[in-house]
Design a protein around this motif. Structure first.
Motif, PDB file in Angstrom:
ATOM      1  N   GLU A   1       9.272  43.017  58.278  1.00 45.09           N
ATOM      2  CA  GLU A   1       8.285  44.056  57.952  1.00 45.09           C
ATOM      3  C   GLU A   1       8.627  44.719  56.622  1.00 45.09           C
ATOM      4  O   GLU A   1       7.759  44.992  55.812  1.00 45.09           O
ATOM      5  CB  GLU A   1       8.262  45.128  59.049  1.00 45.09           C
ATOM      6  N   ASP A   2       9.914  45.061  56.469  1.00 46.72           N
ATOM      7  CA  ASP A   2      10.427  45.682  55.252  1.00 46.72           C
ATOM      8  C   ASP A   2       9.598  46.898  54.819  1.00 46.72           C
ATOM      9  O   ASP A   2       9.220  47.036  53.661  1.00 46.72           O
ATOM     10  CB  ASP A   2      10.472  44.622  54.129  1.00 46.72           C
ATOM     11  N   THR A   3       9.289  47.752  55.786  1.00 50.05           N
ATOM     12  CA  THR A   3       8.492  48.949  55.498  1.00 50.05           C
ATOM     13  C   THR A   3       9.274  50.171  55.969  1.00 50.05           C
ATOM     14  O   THR A   3       9.655  50.248  57.141  1.00 50.05           O
ATOM     15  CB  THR A   3       7.152  48.902  56.274  1.00 50.05           C
ATOM     16  N   TYR A   4       9.502  51.095  55.071  1.00 59.53           N
ATOM     17  CA  TYR A   4      10.268  52.296  55.436  1.00 59.53           C
ATOM     18  C   TYR A   4       9.536  53.547  55.005  1.00 59.53           C
ATOM     19  O   TYR A   4       8.756  53.484  54.074  1.00 59.53           O
ATOM     20  CB  TYR A   4      11.684  52.221  54.814  1.00 59.53           C
TER      21      TYR A   4
ATOM     22  N   GLU B   1      15.366  55.460  56.771  1.00 57.57           N
ATOM     23  CA  GLU B   1      14.772  55.521  55.432  1.00 57.57           C
ATOM     24  C   GLU B   1      14.887  54.191  54.694  1.00 57.57           C
ATOM     25  O   GLU B   1      14.233  53.973  53.680  1.00 57.57           O
ATOM     26  CB  GLU B   1      15.450  56.610  54.589  1.00 57.57           C
ATOM     27  N   ASN B   2      15.784  53.325  55.161  1.00 58.75           N
ATOM     28  CA  ASN B   2      15.971  52.028  54.490  1.00 58.75           C
ATOM     29  C   ASN B   2      16.542  51.029  55.504  1.00 58.75           C
ATOM     30  O   ASN B   2      16.849  51.400  56.643  1.00 58.75           O
ATOM     31  CB  ASN B   2      16.905  52.184  53.291  1.00 58.75           C
ATOM     32  N   GLU B   3      16.693  49.783  55.034  1.00 62.15           N
ATOM     33  CA  GLU B   3      17.128  48.715  55.935  1.00 62.15           C
ATOM     34  C   GLU B   3      18.508  48.981  56.537  1.00 62.15           C
ATOM     35  O   GLU B   3      18.725  48.769  57.735  1.00 62.15           O
ATOM     36  CB  GLU B   3      17.141  47.384  55.166  1.00 62.15           C
ATOM     37  N   GLN B   4      19.400  49.510  55.701  1.00 60.91           N
ATOM     38  CA  GLN B   4      20.761  49.777  56.163  1.00 60.91           C
ATOM     39  C   GLN B   4      20.758  50.772  57.330  1.00 60.91           C
ATOM     40  O   GLN B   4      21.403  50.558  58.359  1.00 60.91           O
ATOM     41  CB  GLN B   4      21.527  50.351  54.975  1.00 60.91           C
ATOM     42  N   GLU B   5      19.998  51.852  57.171  1.00 61.87           N
ATOM     43  CA  GLU B   5      19.928  52.859  58.241  1.00 61.87           C
ATOM     44  C   GLU B   5      19.271  52.283  59.490  1.00 61.87           C
ATOM     45  O   GLU B   5      19.643  52.607  60.616  1.00 61.87           O
ATOM     46  CB  GLU B   5      19.117  54.074  57.779  1.00 61.87           C
ATOM     47  N   ALA B   6      18.273  51.421  59.266  1.00 53.26           N
ATOM     48  CA  ALA B   6      17.549  50.841  60.399  1.00 53.26           C
ATOM     49  C   ALA B   6      18.473  49.937  61.212  1.00 53.26           C
ATOM     50  O   ALA B   6      18.512  50.019  62.447  1.00 53.26           O
ATOM     51  CB  ALA B   6      16.331  50.060  59.903  1.00 53.26           C
ATOM     52  N   ILE B   7      19.240  49.115  60.518  1.00 54.82           N
ATOM     53  CA  ILE B   7      20.149  48.195  61.218  1.00 54.82           C
ATOM     54  C   ILE B   7      21.213  48.997  61.967  1.00 54.82           C
ATOM     55  O   ILE B   7      21.521  48.734  63.134  1.00 54.82           O
ATOM     56  CB  ILE B   7      20.779  47.191  60.222  1.00 54.82           C
ATOM     57  N   ALA B   8      21.748  50.021  61.281  1.00 48.95           N
ATOM     58  CA  ALA B   8      22.761  50.864  61.926  1.00 48.95           C
ATOM     59  C   ALA B   8      22.172  51.529  63.181  1.00 48.95           C
ATOM     60  O   ALA B   8      22.835  51.636  64.218  1.00 48.95           O
ATOM     61  CB  ALA B   8      23.271  51.917  60.946  1.00 48.95           C
ATOM     62  N   GLY B   9      20.913  51.955  63.085  1.00 48.36           N
ATOM     63  CA  GLY B   9      20.252  52.615  64.219  1.00 48.36           C
ATOM     64  C   GLY B   9      20.087  51.679  65.402  1.00 48.36           C
ATOM     65  O   GLY B   9      20.347  52.048  66.551  1.00 48.36           O
ATOM     66  N   VAL B  10      19.651  50.453  65.114  1.00 48.52           N
ATOM     67  CA  VAL B  10      19.476  49.475  66.195  1.00 48.52           C
ATOM     68  C   VAL B  10      20.825  49.216  66.874  1.00 48.52           C
ATOM     69  O   VAL B  10      20.921  49.202  68.103  1.00 48.52           O
ATOM     70  CB  VAL B  10      18.886  48.155  65.646  1.00 48.52           C
TER      71      VAL B  10
ATOM     72  N   VAL C   1      14.310  48.729  72.780  1.00 48.65           N
ATOM     73  CA  VAL C   1      13.872  49.708  71.773  1.00 48.65           C
ATOM     74  C   VAL C   1      12.401  49.491  71.461  1.00 48.65           C
ATOM     75  O   VAL C   1      11.870  48.387  71.605  1.00 48.65           O
ATOM     76  CB  VAL C   1      14.649  49.635  70.429  1.00 48.65           C
ATOM     77  N   VAL C   2      11.785  50.584  71.031  1.00 50.79           N
ATOM     78  CA  VAL C   2      10.426  50.529  70.506  1.00 50.79           C
ATOM     79  C   VAL C   2      10.560  50.755  69.005  1.00 50.79           C
ATOM     80  O   VAL C   2      11.230  51.697  68.580  1.00 50.79           O
ATOM     81  CB  VAL C   2       9.569  51.653  71.146  1.00 50.79           C
ATOM     82  N   ILE C   3       9.965  49.883  68.218  1.00 53.82           N
ATOM     83  CA  ILE C   3       9.914  50.131  66.769  1.00 53.82           C
ATOM     84  C   ILE C   3       8.465  50.395  66.434  1.00 53.82           C
ATOM     85  O   ILE C   3       7.582  49.611  66.800  1.00 53.82           O
ATOM     86  CB  ILE C   3      10.459  48.923  65.973  1.00 53.82           C
ATOM     87  N   GLU C   4       8.212  51.550  65.817  1.00 50.65           N
ATOM     88  CA  GLU C   4       6.804  51.890  65.591  1.00 50.65           C
ATOM     89  C   GLU C   4       6.531  52.360  64.182  1.00 50.65           C
ATOM     90  O   GLU C   4       7.430  52.694  63.416  1.00 50.65           O
ATOM     91  CB  GLU C   4       6.308  52.884  66.643  1.00 50.65           C
ATOM     92  N   GLU C   5       5.254  52.368  63.887  1.00 47.89           N
ATOM     93  CA  GLU C   5       4.713  52.779  62.599  1.00 47.89           C
ATOM     94  C   GLU C   5       5.079  54.251  62.348  1.00 47.89           C
ATOM     95  O   GLU C   5       5.011  55.069  63.262  1.00 47.89           O
ATOM     96  CB  GLU C   5       3.199  52.592  62.757  1.00 47.89           C
ATOM     97  N   PHE C   6       5.435  54.567  61.121  1.00 42.11           N
ATOM     98  CA  PHE C   6       5.751  55.949  60.740  1.00 42.11           C
ATOM     99  C   PHE C   6       4.444  56.677  60.425  1.00 42.11           C
ATOM    100  O   PHE C   6       3.650  56.233  59.602  1.00 42.11           O
ATOM    101  CB  PHE C   6       6.666  55.943  59.515  1.00 42.11           C
ATOM    102  N   LEU C   7       4.218  57.774  61.108  1.00 39.02           N
ATOM    103  CA  LEU C   7       2.989  58.532  60.899  1.00 39.02           C
ATOM    104  C   LEU C   7       3.317  59.846  60.203  1.00 39.02           C
ATOM    105  O   LEU C   7       4.452  60.334  60.293  1.00 39.02           O
ATOM    106  CB  LEU C   7       2.320  58.837  62.238  1.00 39.02           C
ATOM    107  N   THR C   8       2.331  60.432  59.544  1.00 37.30           N
ATOM    108  CA  THR C   8       2.563  61.744  58.936  1.00 37.30           C
ATOM    109  C   THR C   8       1.424  62.686  59.287  1.00 37.30           C
ATOM    110  O   THR C   8       0.293  62.250  59.545  1.00 37.30           O
ATOM    111  CB  THR C   8       2.657  61.660  57.393  1.00 37.30           C
TER     112      THR C   8
END
Ligand code: AMP
Ligand code: GLY
Length: 422
Positions: free
Chosen positions: A136-139, A158-167, A183-190
């Protein structure tokens, strides 16, 4: 009547203070309660997750009605266990509490019944989740543990590194135990966030006054996420038009979906909403009153809380009045220095003249009694100071005036609760 309230935080203190207004209430037991709750109820040292002990206690005291307030006992089936021995309860049974207990369930429900929420994917293996994030590569990316995680199971990477660490934190290190099996990975909403608590008996749903939480530790929404540093009600972004849309597209469909699934929800259903450019979206469901939302919502309730709760239990909510004042309320949480990370406790609290101030209520979240009966700090969030007033400005000013009366070592609080309400 003899009542029992499960839990021991600011939310439970607010519930107890409201229940006490009913003249039929003789005694309220709080399990376990806290130092300040002890001024309004009899505290019993039984933990909120100790279901066998609470059932035995309810039988011994012949409790007439119980309120199960926190998420853990609800998800573990406290209501089922109490009702099995004939204690009527306010709160969803285990089958319905899954709405908060499993994000995989709640996202699936929303998808099946077309209830607006962020787009998502579910993963049961860390490698698959990581492969998806890379593709996806979307942050920012939003990663959520499936189960309960003390409000800490959501990672905004905020980036791939944080995402991998989070998972890895959730799924490999199991920071939240079995809650991280999926885990659920979902779209970031504002958009602005709104909390809407509602009463529902599975047939009728009545939203309470809306509110706004302030989740970050520091002013200007900086710092770490907390359980909530303050609230204001009503929420200025929640207009009548938005409320109508939420009723049609979210509240009623959710209540009906749970009935369809054979899991009718009876209790307080909490909608965590985000008002996006494309309309309101569900960020999360909670199967209980919010904390510290309850500390601004219940002080504005004009109708009798116990009557409403009994009507929810008896599935005749449509027959009782549920009215809120047109005014506003503001709750400023006073916390221990260092919260939400390491902090010291056991400090004496000085309350000044706060008890004599009008339209102010001090709800205790993390307090205990000292040896000579003095009130000591015993948690991260210590007090919730709520003021009611005709409008936001009045409520905010009064709440901060009251907070100035209070002091203890290392105390801190946000100075900007309700700053967006003008
Ligand atoms: P939750 O524990 O689900 O309430 O999530 C905690 C916080 O994370 C929410 O109050 C939001 O501020 C944020 N959050 C959760 N999901 C999303 C999302 N899909 N997009 C943006 N922010 C989110
Ligand atoms: N204040 C947010 C919650 O109770 O989950």
């Amino acid at each position: 009547m003899k009542l029992m309230v499960i839990g021991g935080g600011g939310r439970e203190h607010a519930i107890i203070k409201s229940l006490k207004k009913n003249p039929e209430v003789e005694t309220i037991y709080a399990l376990p309660g806290n130092g300040g709750i002890g001024q309004d109820a009899i505290c019993v040292p039984i933990g909120a997750k100790d279901i066998p002990a609470m059932v035995a206690f309810a039988q011994e005291k012949e409790i007439d009605f119980a309120v199960v307030a926190p998420d853990d006992p609800l998800v573990l089936g406290a209501v089922d266990a109490l009702e099995a021995v004939g204690v009527p309860c306010f709160g969803p049974n285990r089958d319905a509490a899954i709405l908060e207990g499993s994000k995989v369930f709640s996202k699936g429900l929303m998808q099946k019944y077309h209830i607006p929420t962020a787009k998502y994917q579910v993963f049961s293996a860390a490698e698959e989740a990581i492969a998806y994030l890379k593709a996806e590569d979307t942050y920012p990316a939003v990663i959520k543990a499936d189960g309960l995680a003390l409000g800490k199971g959501v990672i905004i990477a905020e980036n791939e590194q944080e995402a991998i660490a989070g998972v890895h934190r959730i799924m490999t290190e199991k920071a939240f135990g079995d809650s991280g099996n999926q885990v659920v990975i979902e779209e970031f909403l504002t958009g602005p966030e709104v909390s809407v608590l509602s009463f529902t008996d599975g047939k009728t749903i009545i939203p309470m006054v809306s509110s706004m939480d302030h989740k970050r530790a520091l002013d200007g929404d900086q710092g770490l996420n907390t359980g909530g540093m303050g609230t204001i009600a009503p929420n200025p972004f929640y207009t009548e038009a938005v409320a109508k849309e939420c009723m049609e597209t979210i509240f009623l469909p959710t209540m009906q979906a749970m009935v369809q699934e054979g899991r009718p929800f009876k209790g307080c259903l909490y909608f965590g909403l985000m008002l996006t450019q494309k309309g309101p979206r569900v960020i999360e469901y909670n199967c209980r009153f919010g904390d510290p939302e309850t500390q601004v919502v219940l002080p504005l309730l004009k109708s009798d809380l116990l009557t409403i709760m009994q009507a929810v239990h008896d599935e005749r909510l449509a027959e009782v009045p549920v009215e809120f004042s047109d005014g506003a309320a503001c709750c400023v949480v006073v916390a221990s220095g260092g919260y939400p990370q390491k902090y010291q406790s056991g400090y004496p609290i000085s309350f000044g003249a706060v008890d004599e101030m009008e339209n102010i209520t001090v709800f205790h979240a993390g307090t205990k009694l000292g040896e000579s009966g003095e009130i000591l700090t015993s948690g991260g969030r210590v007090l919730g100071v709520t003021a009611t007033g005709g409008h936001w400005q009045e409520a905010k000013e009064k709440a901060y005036e009251a907070v100035k009366q209070i002091s203890f070592t290392d105390m801190f609080y946000r100075k900007d609760i309700g700053a967006r309400c003008k």
